[in-house]
Scaffold this active site. Structure first.
Site, short mmCIF file in Angstrom:
data_model
loop_
_atom_site.label_atom_id
_atom_site.label_comp_id
_atom_site.label_asym_id
_atom_site.label_seq_id
_atom_site.Cartn_x
_atom_site.Cartn_y
_atom_site.Cartn_z
N LYS A 88 0.86 -1.19 0.00
CA LYS A 88 0.00 0.00 0.00
C LYS A 88 0.89 1.23 0.00
O LYS A 88 2.01 1.19 0.52
CB LYS A 88 -0.88 0.02 1.26
CG LYS A 88 -2.14 0.82 1.10
CD LYS A 88 -3.19 0.01 0.39
CE LYS A 88 -4.47 0.77 0.19
NZ LYS A 88 -5.51 -0.10 -0.36
P1 NAD Z 1 -12.94 7.67 -2.90
O1 NAD Z 1 -11.93 8.68 -2.62
O2 NAD Z 1 -13.41 7.53 -4.30
O3 NAD Z 1 -14.22 7.93 -1.99
C1 NAD Z 1 -14.18 8.08 -0.60
C2 NAD Z 1 -15.56 8.52 -0.16
O4 NAD Z 1 -15.60 8.56 1.27
C3 NAD Z 1 -15.94 9.93 -0.62
O5 NAD Z 1 -17.31 9.95 -0.97
C4 NAD Z 1 -15.75 10.78 0.63
O6 NAD Z 1 -16.58 11.92 0.64
C5 NAD Z 1 -16.17 9.78 1.69
N1 NAD Z 1 -15.64 10.10 3.01
C6 NAD Z 1 -14.43 10.60 3.34
N2 NAD Z 1 -14.36 10.79 4.68
C7 NAD Z 1 -15.55 10.40 5.17
C8 NAD Z 1 -16.10 10.35 6.46
N3 NAD Z 1 -15.40 10.75 7.52
N4 NAD Z 1 -17.36 9.86 6.60
C9 NAD Z 1 -18.05 9.45 5.51
N5 NAD Z 1 -17.60 9.49 4.26
C10 NAD Z 1 -16.38 9.95 4.10
O7 NAD Z 1 -12.38 6.29 -2.32
P2 NAD Z 1 -12.78 4.83 -2.71
O8 NAD Z 1 -11.84 4.34 -3.74
O9 NAD Z 1 -14.25 4.78 -2.96
O10 NAD Z 1 -12.42 4.05 -1.37
C11 NAD Z 1 -13.33 3.96 -0.27
C12 NAD Z 1 -12.91 2.81 0.63
O11 NAD Z 1 -12.88 1.61 -0.14
C13 NAD Z 1 -11.50 2.94 1.23
O12 NAD Z 1 -11.51 2.34 2.50
C14 NAD Z 1 -10.64 2.12 0.29
O13 NAD Z 1 -9.45 1.65 0.92
C15 NAD Z 1 -11.60 0.99 -0.03
N6 NAD Z 1 -11.31 0.25 -1.24
C16 NAD Z 1 -11.25 0.86 -2.45
C17 NAD Z 1 -11.01 0.12 -3.60
C18 NAD Z 1 -11.04 0.72 -4.96
O14 NAD Z 1 -11.00 -0.05 -5.95
N7 NAD Z 1 -11.16 2.02 -5.12
C19 NAD Z 1 -10.77 -1.27 -3.49
C20 NAD Z 1 -10.83 -1.87 -2.23
C21 NAD Z 1 -11.11 -1.09 -1.12
#
Ligand code: NAD
Length: 416
Positions: free
Chosen positions: A106
């Site tokens: 990561k």
């Molecule tokens: P992103 O940046 O696209 O979206 C994050 C979202 O979370 C945004 O809508 C933001 O406004 C919201 N957010 C931020 N702080 C917040 C809070 N305190 N309370 C509520 N909402 C809040 O990120 P993403 O890629 O959608 O990732 C989200 C989660 O999924 C993370 O934990 C990431 O590690 C995990 N994840 C992502 C992927 C991927 O393919 N993108 C894969 C596996 C896991």
């Protein structure tokens, strides 16, 4: 004194639980508790106003016994080395659970992308890539998007890596735009997996997916796509939220229209004919399926008792603490853990890497068919362990993931 739970304390506690259940050798457990390599870098960026700022970044490579390192890059003001270490560990287990030949890594950069221009973000990304150059690459460590990084960020990484190498290396990074070797279905893959897992759990609970009520915390890549896919499968989306707050509608929301509203206003908040709720309240919403898709440590011992969903499918990494896991399990709530539920993203990243290495391009139907097969198999593998061990799905997934990695390390042996 009560020790504060962090992503790393949670990840280490989870490893301990799995190691005990698997009766792992103490030395092997110690190996898995520590990443193989952690690289800290200072990223110097010329800002638009001509000033120079230094951002702190890192890349943690946990274990690569099953294949090259793989893992996302996160841009967030609260990124810490501990958090990135925990996330790298979860990646190792996740790749093993969904059975793809990668180890976990990561990366993180401590910055606030919302306050930076596109040019500043590009310069930051390129400089960060150059600092990692010797430690990443198609057979070494393959980055992907995570919080506040996207396909454009991956394109800048690919270009920087390729410029330094002297030839185009699309397989050095995944989650790229389609025009430069990205895979069909990659941007929705994590969410597709999250919803497929919820569907499989619903089948077992004899809960009909059509009309099932769903609440989604976080409306970024994972959250919005999960809401869209669940809606397209016939679910009723009753609540969604982002960092600014949440909205609730017992009548159901059209996630496509909410997304347009967010694109226009910057948030889901104040969407028409909805009730405003907080990010804490969205977790406690009355619904069948809850999808936490924002950040870590959202469901803790203080609110676990108030969760009303029947199924929790973890889109985010580490949204539930071990104490909360216990409470949810005792309350009969089925929790599909992150290392299973959100593994569709890395599985499709693997498909992208294979397509790049073989210079092929698969159709969306091909990708989704392969992904669905992988997700259903991983769900059933975890469910089998959970039934045999009479354990919750998290413990079962950890046992499966940690067990597969430990087996690989034992088979390889320790050099020298
Ligand atoms: P992103 O940046 O696209 O979206 C994050 C979202 O979370 C945004 O809508 C933001 O406004 C919201 N957010 C931020 N702080 C917040 C809070 N305190 N309370 C509520 N909402 C809040 O990120 P993403 O890629 O959608 O990732 C989200 C989660 O999924 C993370 O934990 C990431 O590690 C995990 N994840 C992502 C992927 C991927 O393919 N993108 C894969 C596996 C896991």
């Amino acid at each position: 004194m009560v020790e504060k739970q962090t992503a790393l304390t949670v990840a280490l506690e989870q490893l301990k639980i799995a190691a005990q259940k698997l009766k792992l050798d103490r030395g092997l457990e110690d190996m898995l508790a520590n990443p193989k390599r952690s690289l800290i870098v200072s990223i110097t960026v010329k800002m638009d106003d001509g000033s120079i700022r230094v951002f702190s970044g890192c890349r943690v490579q946990h274990w690569d016994a099953r294949g090259p390192f793989k893992g996302g890059i996160r841009y967030h003001p609260n990124v810490t080395l501990d958090e990135v270490t925990a996330l790298s560990m979860w990646m190792t287990w996740k790749c093993a659970v969904v059975d793809i030949p990668y180890g976990g890594a990561k990366g993180g950069v401590c910055c606030n992308p919302k306050e930076m221009s596109k040019g500043e973000l590009e310069r930051l990304t390129r400089r960060y890539t150059s600092l990692l150059f010797d430690f990443i690459g198609p057979y070494r460590d393959v980055p992907a998007p995570d919080v506040y990084t996207d396909a454009q960020t991956m394109a800048w990484i690919m270009d920087t890596y390729s410029q330094i190498r002297g030839y185009s290396v699309p397989e050095c990074v995944t989650g790229k735009p389609l025009s430069i070797g990205g895979s069909e279905g990659r941007s929705e893959a994590t969410s597709f997996g999250v919803v497929i897992c919820a569907r499989e759990a619903a089948k077992q609970q004899r809960l009909k997916l059509k009309g099932a009520t769903v609440a989604v915390q976080g409306y970024g890549n994972v959250g919005w796509n999960a809401a869209k896919i669940a809606y397209d499968m016939g679910c009723k989306i009753v609540a969604v939220s982002d960092s600014m707050g949440g909205i609730y509608s017992p009548k159901g929301l059209d996630p496509y229209d909410v997304s347009k509203h967010k694109a226009k206003t910057g948030s889901v908040v104040d969407y028409k004919e909805t009730e405003s709720i907080t990010n804490k309240e969205i977790l406690e919403t009355k619904c069948d399926i809850l999808i936490p898709a924002a950040l870590e440590n959202q469901i803790t011992k203080t609110n676990a008792d108030k969760i009303k969903a029947k199924i929790v499918s973890e889109g985010a990494n580490g949204p539930t603490t071990p104490e909360a896991d216990k409470i949810l399990h005792e309350n009969g709530i089925v929790l599909i853990p992150d290392i299973l539920a959100n593994s569709g993203g890395v599985a499709t990243s693997y498909f992208e890497w294979v397509q790049n290495l073989t210079r092929e391009h698969w159709t969306l139907e091909d990708v989704n068919r392969k992904l669905e097969t992988k997700m259903v198999k991983a769900f059933n593998d975890v469910h089998k362990v959970s039934a045999n061990e009479k354990s919750d799905m998290r413990t079962a997934a950890l046992m499966l993931g940690v067990g597969r990695v430990a087996e690989a390390i034992k088979t390889l042996g320790l050099w020298p």
